[in-house]
Scaffold this motif. Structure first.
Motif, PDB file in Angstrom:
ATOM      1  N   ASP A 220       0.817  -1.221   0.000  1.00  0.00           N
ATOM      2  CA  ASP A 220       0.000   0.000   0.000  1.00  0.00           C
ATOM      3  C   ASP A 220       0.847   1.266   0.000  1.00  0.00           C
ATOM      4  O   ASP A 220       0.299   2.369   0.080  1.00  0.00           O
ATOM      5  CB  ASP A 220      -0.931   0.005   1.216  1.00  0.00           C
ATOM      6  CG  ASP A 220      -1.917  -1.160   1.198  1.00  0.00           C
ATOM      7  OD1 ASP A 220      -2.349  -1.541   0.092  1.00  0.00           O
ATOM      8  OD2 ASP A 220      -2.226  -1.686   2.281  1.00  0.00           O
ATOM      9  N   GLY A 221       2.152   1.108  -0.054  1.00  0.00           N
ATOM     10  CA  GLY A 221       3.038   2.259  -0.051  1.00  0.00           C
ATOM     11  C   GLY A 221       3.345   2.821   1.321  1.00  0.00           C
ATOM     12  O   GLY A 221       3.986   3.873   1.440  1.00  0.00           O
ATOM     13  N   ALA A 222       2.919   2.129   2.384  1.00  0.00           N
ATOM     14  CA  ALA A 222       3.175   2.592   3.759  1.00  0.00           C
ATOM     15  C   ALA A 222       4.522   2.072   4.244  1.00  0.00           C
ATOM     16  O   ALA A 222       4.942   0.954   3.900  1.00  0.00           O
ATOM     17  CB  ALA A 222       2.055   2.132   4.681  1.00  0.00           C
TER      18      ALA A 222
ATOM     19  N   VAL B 188       3.546   0.016  11.488  1.00  0.00           N
ATOM     20  CA  VAL B 188       3.206   0.386  10.121  1.00  0.00           C
ATOM     21  C   VAL B 188       2.725   1.835  10.123  1.00  0.00           C
ATOM     22  O   VAL B 188       1.961   2.253  11.004  1.00  0.00           O
ATOM     23  CB  VAL B 188       2.112  -0.543   9.555  1.00  0.00           C
ATOM     24  CG1 VAL B 188       1.769  -0.153   8.105  1.00  0.00           C
ATOM     25  CG2 VAL B 188       2.573  -1.996   9.602  1.00  0.00           C
ATOM     26  N   GLU B 189       3.160   2.580   9.149  1.00  0.00           N
ATOM     27  CA  GLU B 189       2.800   3.996   9.040  1.00  0.00           C
ATOM     28  C   GLU B 189       1.273   4.186   9.041  1.00  0.00           C
ATOM     29  O   GLU B 189       0.547   3.474   8.345  1.00  0.00           O
ATOM     30  CB  GLU B 189       3.402   4.564   7.754  1.00  0.00           C
ATOM     31  CG  GLU B 189       3.168   6.057   7.561  1.00  0.00           C
ATOM     32  CD  GLU B 189       3.744   6.553   6.242  1.00  0.00           C
ATOM     33  OE1 GLU B 189       3.824   7.780   6.062  1.00  0.00           O
ATOM     34  OE2 GLU B 189       4.114   5.716   5.401  1.00  0.00           O
ATOM     35  N   ASP B 190       0.811   5.135   9.864  1.00  0.00           N
ATOM     36  CA  ASP B 190      -0.605   5.502   9.977  1.00  0.00           C
ATOM     37  C   ASP B 190      -1.467   4.407  10.593  1.00  0.00           C
ATOM     38  O   ASP B 190      -2.710   4.473  10.525  1.00  0.00           O
ATOM     39  CB  ASP B 190      -1.186   5.890   8.612  1.00  0.00           C
ATOM     40  CG  ASP B 190      -0.518   7.122   8.011  1.00  0.00           C
ATOM     41  OD1 ASP B 190      -0.107   7.999   8.800  1.00  0.00           O
ATOM     42  OD2 ASP B 190      -0.390   7.188   6.775  1.00  0.00           O
ATOM     43  N   VAL B 191      -0.854   3.389  11.202  1.00  0.00           N
ATOM     44  CA  VAL B 191      -1.590   2.368  11.944  1.00  0.00           C
ATOM     45  C   VAL B 191      -1.359   2.607  13.435  1.00  0.00           C
ATOM     46  O   VAL B 191      -0.218   2.771  13.872  1.00  0.00           O
ATOM     47  CB  VAL B 191      -1.147   0.941  11.547  1.00  0.00           C
ATOM     48  CG1 VAL B 191      -1.863  -0.097  12.407  1.00  0.00           C
ATOM     49  CG2 VAL B 191      -1.430   0.695  10.078  1.00  0.00           C
TER      50      VAL B 191
END
Length: 426
Positions: A136-138, A186-189
């Motif tokens: 997802d690009g994260a 994970v980014e934004d999680v």
């Protein structure tokens, strides 16, 4: 008094040995950790060559050498290692200080000696960070941490059944705890995950030794040795927990115990393959010695099912070592440095570890001094302080790996006394 002081030092040192974090190597992530050098400072500074034995020093690597002891010997060693860790984009400097061994040996009969001691077998100590991108690009960040290690208690006996031939055996009991942790975010999680694994390990192995030391040309000694360290059958009792935690507060959200019984991973075996060493050397007693040894081990038989790593392969391992010593004049009454023992050597280790399709090998150059200590009696006259240095390099920066350059500084003390003396009445 000397005995009481050394017994107290043994107890305090043993506690320190168990408590220490003895390595910072990323390669301690694999196998049972970073395998430690089991030799005394004297042997380490000769490239690790172990065939040589005399009447006043303990040879931790070769039990047949105990047959040479004429005086009780106490020995202990510490080391400090300065590391430079480098990958393709950056480098970091760090250091670690260790207690390496505490041991005692003494003669019990003519041409027979025994000894026992404690030392580390392996160490785990690393902190690694890996950043990738998911589908997802994260950004995905994995942090790996490890701690612990295995220690070794040993008992040895050496006997000379006939002239020039010595036999020996060492029994080792190995034990300790290995701890591994992986934390992922994970980014934004909002939540991260944590995987904790622990292995409580113990087991036995044995080392057999044969030394043959005939005199040639009336003044020189030929040294030939064979050492066989039998397969170490270690039992590992494992536990694993998985959980999630809040990235903002760091507090655990949910942690569960993994059912390892369902996958037959609760109790596993770690089989350390048999290691065989053959050596040949030449020397003049109390003047000089030089020798070479070759060790080989079918390490391709090793596996650690509990960790289940995909990027590592174990291959057959081998070591080539060369070294020796020189004493200008051990009987000199004047000129202190004439009685100093000068040691040097080199070694090349094919560790058997292959990570990301790259062999992780080690090369080291060693040198050191054996400094005589003044004694009040004849029994303690032969005591000495041993200083050593090793420059080496392990690993590679290829395939996203790490190259270790190191300077190891060793200090060991060897003290002598005489036990079992008959009391004389004037």
């Amino acid at each position: 008094m000397v005995k009481k002081i050394l017994i107290a030092f043994f107890c305090m040192g043993a506690y320190g040995l168990f408590a220490q974090n003895a390595t910072i190597s990323p390669y301690s992530y694999f196998g049972i950790g970073d395998l430690r050098d089991n030799g005394s400072v004297e042997n380490q500074m000769m490239g690790g060559v172990s065939m040589y034995g005399d009447s006043i020093h303990i040879n931790l690597s070769n039990p047949a050498a105990y047959s040479k002891l004429k005086l009780t010997a106490y020995t202990a060693g510490i080391s400090r290692t300065e590391y430079r860790l480098k990958d393709w984009s950056a480098q970091q400097n760090t250091s670690v200080t260790n207690l390496d061994y505490i041991a005692i040996g003494f003669p019990v009969a003519k041409n027979m000696g025994v000894g026992f001691g404690i030392m580390p077998l392996s160490s785990v100590g690393y902190s690694l960070r890996d950043e990738t991108t998911n589908n997802d690009g994260a950004d995905v960040i994995n942090v790996y941490n490890g701690d612990g290690g295995l220690n070794r208690i040993y008992a040895s006996i050496g006997y000379q059944p006939m002239k020039n031939l010595s036999l020996g055996i060492t029994a080792n009991f190995n034990f300790g705890t290995l701890e591994y942790q992986r934390v992922q975010s994970v980014e934004d999680v909002q939540f991260g995950t944590v995987d904790n694994r622990e292995s409580r390990v113990n087991g036995y192995d044995f080392k057999y030794a044969l030394n043959y030391t005939p005199t040639i040309m009336d003044k020189y000694t030929l040294y030939a040795s064979v050492l066989v360290n039998t397969q170490g059958n270690l039992v590992s009792k494992n536990t694993q927990t998985l959980g999630s935690f809040s990235l903002s507060t760091g507090s655990n959200i949910e942690v569960v115990d993994v059912d390892l019984d369902a996958t037959n991973l609760r109790n596993t075996e770690l089989k350390i393959p048999t290691r065989t060493t053959v050596g040949l050397g030449l020397g003049e007693d109390k003047r000089w010695f030089m020798g070479a040894e070759y060790s080989f081990q079918q390490f391709s038989d090793f596996e650690n099912r509990f960790l289940g790593l995909n990027n590592v392969v174990y291959n057959n391992a081998s070591t080539l070592a060369f070294g020796g010593y020189w004493i200008p004049d051990h009987t000199a009454l004047t000129g202190y440095f004439k009685r100093v023992t000068y040691r040097a050597g080199l070694r090349y280790d094919r560790t058997g570890l292959e990570v990301n399709n790259k062999e992780i090998n080690n090369f080291g150059i060693t040198f050191g001094l054996g400094l005589p200590l003044s004694g009040a009696t004849l029994d303690t006259f032969f005591s000495n302080l041993n200083l050593g240095f090793e420059l080496g390099r392990r690993g590679t920066t290829d395939a996203n790996l790490i190259e270790e350059s190191y300077l190891k500084i060793n200090m060991g003390i060897s003290l002598n006394d005489r036990w079992f003396r008959k009391t004389k009445i004037n």
